[in-house]
Design a protein around this motif. Structure first.
Motif, mmCIF file in Angstrom:
data_model
loop_
_atom_site.group_PDB
_atom_site.id
_atom_site.type_symbol
_atom_site.label_atom_id
_atom_site.label_comp_id
_atom_site.label_asym_id
_atom_site.label_seq_id
_atom_site.Cartn_x
_atom_site.Cartn_y
_atom_site.Cartn_z
ATOM 1 N N GLN A 37 36.583 116.196 -34.667
ATOM 2 C CA GLN A 37 36.538 117.633 -34.409
ATOM 3 C C GLN A 37 37.937 118.215 -34.625
ATOM 4 O OE1 GLN A 37 33.639 119.093 -33.538
ATOM 5 N NE2 GLN A 37 32.488 117.199 -33.303
ATOM 6 N N ALA A 38 38.053 119.259 -35.426
ATOM 7 C CA ALA A 38 39.363 119.878 -35.674
ATOM 8 C C ALA A 38 39.175 121.290 -36.187
ATOM 9 C CB ALA A 38 40.168 119.052 -36.677
ATOM 10 N N GLU A 39 40.058 122.180 -35.794
ATOM 11 C CA GLU A 39 40.024 123.559 -36.270
ATOM 12 C C GLU A 39 40.370 123.619 -37.760
ATOM 13 O OE1 GLU A 39 39.091 126.218 -34.835
ATOM 14 O OE2 GLU A 39 39.261 125.952 -32.659
ATOM 15 N N ILE A 40 39.714 124.529 -38.474
ATOM 16 C CA ILE A 40 40.076 124.760 -39.866
ATOM 17 C C ILE A 40 41.490 125.324 -39.904
ATOM 18 C CG2 ILE A 40 39.503 126.049 -41.956
ATOM 19 C CD1 ILE A 40 36.601 126.114 -41.001
ATOM 20 N N TYR A 87 37.270 110.597 -47.255
ATOM 21 C CA TYR A 87 36.661 111.847 -47.721
ATOM 22 C C TYR A 87 35.496 112.260 -46.831
ATOM 23 C CZ TYR A 87 39.603 111.303 -51.814
ATOM 24 O OH TYR A 87 40.695 111.189 -52.651
ATOM 25 N N PHE A 88 35.526 111.780 -45.595
ATOM 26 C CA PHE A 88 34.533 112.185 -44.601
ATOM 27 C C PHE A 88 35.051 113.460 -43.941
ATOM 28 C CE2 PHE A 88 32.272 111.429 -40.412
ATOM 29 C CZ PHE A 88 31.004 111.636 -40.942
ATOM 30 N N MET A 89 34.252 114.513 -43.951
ATOM 31 C CA MET A 89 34.727 115.829 -43.535
ATOM 32 C C MET A 89 34.850 115.952 -42.016
ATOM 33 S SD MET A 89 32.700 118.327 -46.228
ATOM 34 C CE MET A 89 33.882 119.681 -46.113
ATOM 35 N N LYS A 90 35.789 116.768 -41.608
ATOM 36 C CA LYS A 90 35.964 117.100 -40.202
ATOM 37 C C LYS A 90 35.054 118.277 -39.852
ATOM 38 C CE LYS A 90 40.784 115.700 -40.675
ATOM 39 N NZ LYS A 90 42.210 116.105 -40.617
ATOM 40 N N ARG A 91 34.745 118.396 -38.568
ATOM 41 C CA ARG A 91 33.859 119.464 -38.126
ATOM 42 C C ARG A 91 34.611 120.398 -37.184
ATOM 43 N NH1 ARG A 91 28.449 117.246 -36.026
ATOM 44 N NH2 ARG A 91 29.797 116.452 -34.357
ATOM 45 N N SER A 92 34.411 121.705 -37.384
ATOM 46 C CA SER A 92 35.069 122.681 -36.514
ATOM 47 C C SER A 92 34.496 122.564 -35.105
ATOM 48 C CB SER A 92 34.867 124.094 -37.062
ATOM 49 O OG SER A 92 33.482 124.412 -37.121
ATOM 50 N N PRO A 93 35.277 122.912 -34.085
ATOM 51 C CA PRO A 93 34.818 122.753 -32.693
ATOM 52 C C PRO A 93 33.518 123.478 -32.363
ATOM 53 C CG PRO A 93 37.192 123.085 -32.747
ATOM 54 C CD PRO A 93 36.699 123.305 -34.152
ATOM 55 N N TRP A 111 35.127 120.699 -42.933
ATOM 56 C CA TRP A 111 36.260 120.949 -43.818
ATOM 57 C C TRP A 111 37.063 119.674 -44.071
ATOM 58 C CZ3 TRP A 111 41.420 120.222 -42.496
ATOM 59 C CH2 TRP A 111 41.683 119.981 -41.142
ATOM 60 N N LEU A 112 37.787 119.695 -45.177
ATOM 61 C CA LEU A 112 38.653 118.563 -45.511
ATOM 62 C C LEU A 112 39.706 119.024 -46.501
ATOM 63 C CD1 LEU A 112 38.945 115.438 -44.998
ATOM 64 C CD2 LEU A 112 37.851 115.156 -47.237
ATOM 65 N N GLN A 113 40.940 118.551 -46.309
ATOM 66 C CA GLN A 113 42.001 118.808 -47.278
ATOM 67 C C GLN A 113 42.139 117.598 -48.181
ATOM 68 O OE1 GLN A 113 45.583 120.685 -45.900
ATOM 69 N NE2 GLN A 113 46.893 119.590 -47.365
#
Length: 869
Positions: free
Chosen positions: A272-275, A320-326, A332-334
Motif C-alpha cells: 500500500q502506498a500513495e501515488i 513489476y507488481f503494482m502498488k495499491r493506493s490506500p 501504480w508503479l514507477q
C-alpha cells in the motif's frame, strides 16, 4: 400364454421407454442431435478435439463449448458455424490465415455447420483436411484457425481475450505431450493461461503423451511429479513465490523428447502506498527527462496487477507488481532505466488472467487490424510482440517527438456565424488520411465553411467504421494517420480560419475497451454489476455497445480526463457529443417518449461537464449536444451556453421533393424551441445519420407535366432553393460532406455504416458546380451580413410559396421561393418600400408599395436586400 404375452408386451414398452429416456439424457437437451463425443477425447475446455494428437492425416472431430472463452455464443440457440482457415508453413504470423473455407460475408456452406450435442456444446468432423481446405501440394498445415459464429456473423465465439482460436497439428508417429489441466485456451502461442493463483494456493496439473514414455512435471525447473512408461501424469504443487511461473511437462522415450509448457502469474502481498505527487492519478506520467514513467490504473476490488512489456520480456516479475493506493482504488508503479527515444509496448496483467492495454494509452498496437493500415497513413509502426502476448497492447515513449504549433491562440468564429462541415474521412477522400485532408482544406475554404467537424477519430474497433464503436479514448486511430498528422491538420485548419470540432462518443463503449473488460460478466455477456463505469443493463432506448453510467464518480472523472486531453494536447475547438440524451440513469426501458422527457439529473450532469470545459477554455469553446429531448430541457442547457443539434432533414427533404404537407421547416427558428438566442441551435438539412436529400429527390421527387424533380438538373436546382432558405434562418449551421455537390448515393449503400463511393468527379458536372457556387455565395452572405443574426424576423413556411423576412438595424432582407411543382403566385408583405437588390444575381426591383407580387415557376426563388451588394 396370455399372461406371458402380456408380460412380454410390458417389457417391450419398458424397453422403449428406457431407450427414449437414455436418448434424452445422452442428448443433454431436447431437440439436439445426440451425436456422441468421440472416445478418448479430452474434454472440459473451450476446444476439445479427437484424436488427442491430430496429425492432419486422419479425420478430426472438434468440440466447441459455447460457455467458455469470451462467451459470445453462450445461451445462443440457433445454428453455429465454423469460420475457418489454416496456418501453414507459408504463413507469416497468427493473422496470416490461408485457404479460408469461405468468406465472412458469404452464406455459410453446409459443411461448416456444427451439430448440437447438448449442454451448449457443438461438434464438427472433418474427414480430410487437405480436401476440406483445398491445400496445394507441398504446403504443410501447422494449425487450424477457427472462429465460431452464427449465420450472419453478428455473434461469435473466441478466446477470452477476443483472439482467434487455433487447433495445433502434430507430426505423425512422433512423441508429443499435451497439458490438459488446467485447461489452456487455444491461442496461437499459449502462454499466460486462464490460471488465477495467489501465494499459498495449490495448482493441479495433468498431461498426456502420444505414447508411453517417461513423464515429468516441473515448476520453474523443479520437478514435482514423475512417472515411467506411462501416457498420463498428474500432480499438485503448492505455490510459494509471486510473479511469473513456468509449468513444464516433459516426455522421453527411446531417444525422443517432447515438452509442453505454459506460464501464469501468482499474486503476492500487495504494498500500500500513495501515488507520488509528481504523477497523474490516472494515466501515465513521464519523469526524469523520459527515462522513467509512472503508470497508474483505476481498478478497485482487484487482487493484484503486474505490468508486463518490452522492459521485462513480458514476464510477470515481482519488480513489476503494482502498488495499491490506500483507498484501494488505484494501482501504480514507477519504471526506471528507460531509453527515452524508444517506444515500449506494455499491458496490465490483472488477477493473473486478464491482459489489458492501458485505458489512457496514447497509442496502441492491434494484432488483428494494424497490418491492414496503408503505409501512407501510418509509417514506421512499432512491430507487435507476436509470441510474447495476445490482444491489444499499449505503447509509451519517454520522450516522444513534439509538434511545433503555428497557431497557439486561434480566434474561433462567433457561434452565430458558424458554418460547420461534417465529414467522415474514410468516405471523403480515397487517400483517407489527415495529410490528404490537410491538402484539401483549400476546397473547404473556397466553399466558405469556418468549422470542420470530424466524425470520431479516437481508436475504434476495426479499421473501417463510422467510429461510434470506441475503445480507446486518448488514442487517435492509426487508420487515419499519426498524432503529428492530426495536429498539423488542426493547425492548418486554424491558419485557414476554420475551427476543428471532434465527434466524441461517451454514451457507450465496446468490448475492445479495457474498461469494459476489467469488470465483465461473461455469463451474461455484459458489464458486471460492480463496474465503476458501466451499467450492466442500458437505461435508455437506442443504446449501442455498453452504457456508461454518468452518475458514477469514476465515469465523471474519466470523461473530464478525456475532454481535457483533447482540448489541451490537440487544441480542439469543440466537441459534438454523440447521443448526449443517453447520459441518464433514469431507466426509460424502450419508452422513447419517457427517455426524451425532462430529466433533472441529466441536466445536472451536462451542466457539470460544461462548467468543467469552460474552466479549461472559457473562450467560446463549442459544446454541442446531439440531444433531441424535451424543449424545456434543451432550453435549460442552451441557457448554460451549450449548443443543440436541430434536425431539419425530414421537412427540408419534403420541401425539396415537392411534397408540401410535411414541408414546414419553421423549427429552424430558435424561438419555436423557446431558446433565448439563435446561437445555441445548430440546424442541419443532412448529417451522417440522415438519408441523402438528393437521393430521395431523384428516387421519389414529385412531378407535374414536364416538370419532374427526378431530373438531375431540376433536383439540383431544388437543392439550391432549399439551401437559400436554410442559410437565411438565423443561427449556426451544419452541412454534411458533398451536400454542396448534391451527393445522391443512399445512406444504405453498402450497409448504413459501410463504405460509400467517393465521387469527386461531381466537380465535372456544371449543374453540380453551380450548386457548389451557390452554397459558397450563401455562406459568404451569412458570415458577412449582420442581418442574418437578427432577432426581428417573420416567415411563412407552409404551403408551396415560402418566405422569410429578416429585419436588421441597417438592412432588411427577404427570401421567397416556390416549393411546389407548378407555377404559383407569391405575395409577400414587406416591412418597407424600397429598391430591392438580388444577392445572387445583378437583378434589382423598385417597388412602389411594400407588397411583393410575382408569379414563380416551380423551383424559382430569390434573395433580395434593400442594400446593394
Amino acid at each position: 400364454m396370455k399372461t406371458v404375452k402380456k408380460l412380454l408386451l410390458i417389457l417391450t414398452i419398458l424397453s422403449l421407454v428406457v431407450s427414449a429416456c437414455k436418448k434424452s439424457i445422452d442428448s443433454g437437451e431436447p431437440g439436439t442431435d445426440p451425436t456422441p463425443i468421440p472416445p478418448n477425447t479430452v474434454t472440459g475446455g473451450l476446444l476439445s478435439f479427437s484424436p488427442n494428437f491430430p496429425s492432419g492425416k486422419e479425420a478430426i472431430t472438434f468440440i466447441f463449448d459455447a460457455s467458455k472463452g469470451d462467451g459470445g455464443l453462450k445461451n445462443y440457440t440457433g445454428d453455429v458455424y465454423v469460420y475457418t482457415g489454416v496456418i501453414t508453413d507459408k504463413s507469416n504470423q497468427a493473422g496470416d490465415w490461408k485457404y479460408n473455407k469461405w468468406d465472412w460475408d458469404q452464406t455459410p456452406p453446409t459443411d461448416v455447420k456444427m451439430k448440437a450435442i447438448g449442454g451448449g456444446k457443438y461438434s464438427l468432423e472433418i474427414k480430410d483436411l487437405n480436401t476440406f481446405y483445398k491445400i496445394p501440394a507441398g504446403e504443410t498445415i501447422l494449425k487450424l484457425a477457427i472462429i465460431f459464429r452464427n449465420s450472419d456473423g453478428s455473434q461469435t465465439g473466441r478466446n477470452s481475450d477476443g483472439s482467434d482460436i487455433f487447433l495445433p497439428l502434430y507430426k505423425e508417429n512422433q512423441l508429443h505431450i499435451r497439458i490438459i489441466s488446467p485447461s489452456l485456451e487455444p491461442t496461437f502461442n499459449p502462454s499466460i493461461s486462464a490460471v488465477s493463483k495467489v501465494v499459498g494456493e495449490e495448482l493441479e496439473v495433468k498431461a498426456i503423451s502420444s505414447k508411453p514414455a517417461n513423464l515429468s512435471l516441473s515448476l520453474n525447473g523443479k520437478v514435482f511429479q514423475s512417472k515411467d512408461n506411462e501416457s498420463t501424469i498428474s500432480g499438485t504443487i503448492k505455490l510459494t513465490e509471486s510473479g511469473s511461473q513456468l509449468i513444464e511437462a516433459k516426455a522421453s522415450s527411446s531417444g525422443e523428447n517432447a515438452v509442453a509448457n505454459f506460464e501464469f502469474a501468482t499474486t503476492g502481498e500487495v504494498e500500500q502506498a500513495e501515488i507520488p505527487s509528481t504523477a497523474k492519478i490516472d494515466g501515465f506520467t513521464r519523469l526524469n527527462n523520459g527515462t522513467s514513467v509512472i503508470l497508474t490504473l483505476y481498478a478497485p476490488e482487484k487482487k493484484g496487477i503486474f505490468i508486463i512489456g518490452d522492459f521485462n520480456d513480458w514476464k510477470a516479475q515481482s519488480d513489476y507488481f503494482m502498488k495499491r493506493s490506500p483507498d484501494g482504488k488505484r494501482w501504480w508503479l514507477q519504471i526506471d532505466g528507460l531509453d527515452p527515444q524508444r517506444e515500449y509496448a506494455y499491458q496490465f496483467l490483472v488477477d493473473g488472467t486478464l491482459k489489458i492495454a492501458d485505458p489512457y494509452a496514447e497509442k496502441i498496437l492491434d494484432p488483428d487490424n494494424d497490418t491492414y493500415i496503408p503505409a501512407a497513413n501510418y509509417k514506421g509502426n512499432k512491430t507487435y510482440p507476436s509470441g510474447k502476448t495476445t490482444g491489444i497492447v499499449s505503447v509509451f515513449q519517454g520522450k516522444p517527438e513534439s509538434y511545433s504549433w503555428g497557431i497557439n491562440n486561434f480566434n474561433r468564429p462567433e457561434k452565430n456565424k458558424l458554418v460547420i462541415y461534417e465529414l467522415h474521412l474514410r468516405d471523403f477522400l480515397k487517400a483517407n488520411n489527415y495529410t490528404t485532408l490537410t491538402d484539401t482544406l483549400s476546397y473547404l475554404k473556397r466553399l466558405g465553411v469556418n468549422a470542420l467537424q470530424l466524425m470520431p477519430v479516437n481508436e475504434f474497433e476495426g479499421n473501417s467504421s463510422w467510429g461510434y464503436n470506441p475503445s480507446f479514448y486518448f488514442t487517435p486511430d492509426k487508420f487515419y494517420g499519426s498524432p503529428a498528422m492530426l495536429k498539423k491538420l488542426i493547425d492548418e485548419s486554424h491558419k485557414a480560419g476554420m475551427a476543428v470540432i471532434l465527434d466524441m462518443v461517451l454514451n457507450h463503449s465496446f468490448g475492445q475497451s479495457p474498461m469494459v473488460q476489467l469488470y465483465f460478466d461473461q455469463g451474461n455477456n455484459r458489464p458486471a454489476a460492480n463496474s465503476p463505469w458501466f451499467n450492466a443493463i442500458p437505461t435508455h432506448p437506442y443504446n449501442v455497445g455498453y452504457d456508461f453510467n454518468h452518475e458514477s464518480e469514476a465515469t465523471k472523472q474519466f470523461t473530464k480526463n478525456v475532454v481535457k486531453f483533447w482540448m489541451q494536447e490537440y487544441k480542439i475547438d469543440g466537441f459534438r457529443f454523440d447521443l448526449s440524451k443517453g447520459f441518464t440513469q433514469k431507466n426509460s426501458g424502450s419508452d422513447v417518449g419517457g427517455w426524451s422527457s425532462y430529466d433533472a439529473s441529466r441536466v445536472a450532469i451536462w451542466k457539470d461537464y460544461n462548467k468543467y470545459m469552460k474552466s479549461l477554455d472559457p473562450d467560446n469553446f463549442y459544446v454541442i449536444l446531439e440531444h433531441f429531448a424535451d424543449d424545456q430541457e434543451e432550453q435549460e442547457l442552451s441557457k448554460d451556453g451549450m449548443m443543440l443539434w436541430n434536425n431539419l432533414n425530414a421537412s427540408f427533404n419534403e420541401a425539396s421533393m415537392g411534397y408540401l404537407p410535411g414541408s414546414n421547416f419553421s423549427r429552424g427558428f430558435y424561438n419555436t424551441h423557446g431558446f433565448q438566442s439563435s446561437e445555441n441551435l445548430i440546424s442541419y438539412m443532412e448529417s451522417h445519420d440522415e438519408e441523402r436529400m438528393m437521393y430521395k429527390n431523384l428516387q421519389y421527387g414529385n412531378s407535374a407535366g414536364t416538370y419532374s424533380i427526378k431530373s438531375l438538373a431540376t433536383a439540383l436546382k431544388r437543392q439550391e432553393m432549399a439551401a437559400a432558405f436554410f442559410f437565411a434562418i438565423p443561427g449556426p449551421k451544419m452541412i454534411w460532406q458533398f451536400g454542396e455537390l448534391g451527393y445522391d448515393q443512399s445512406i444504405e449503400e453498402n450497409g448504413r455504416t459501410g463504405e460509400k463511393p467517393i465521387l469527386w468527379n461531381y466537380k465535372e458536372n456544371p449543374d453540380r458546380i453551380k450548386l457548389y457556387q451557390t452554397y459558397a455565395k450563401l455562406i459568404a452572405l451569412k458570415k458577412s451580413k449582420a442581418v442574418f443574426n437578427t432577432t426581428n424576423f417573420e416567415y411563412k413556411l407552409d404551403g408551396a410559396i415560402k418566405y422569410i423576412i429578416l429585419t436588421g438595424t441597417e438592412e432588411t432582407l427577404f427570401i421567397v421561393g416556390n416549393f411546389g411543382v407548378s407555377s404559383q403566385e407569391a405575395k409577400v408583405t414587406l416591412p418597407k418600400t424600397a429598391t430591392w437588390y438580388s444577392q445572387l444575381t445583378n437583378e434589382q426591383i423598385a417597388l412602389a408599395t411594400n407588397n411583393y407580387v410575382k408569379n414563380l415557376a416551380p423551383g424559382e426563388y430569390y434573395i433580395f436586400s434593400d442594400k446593394a451588394k
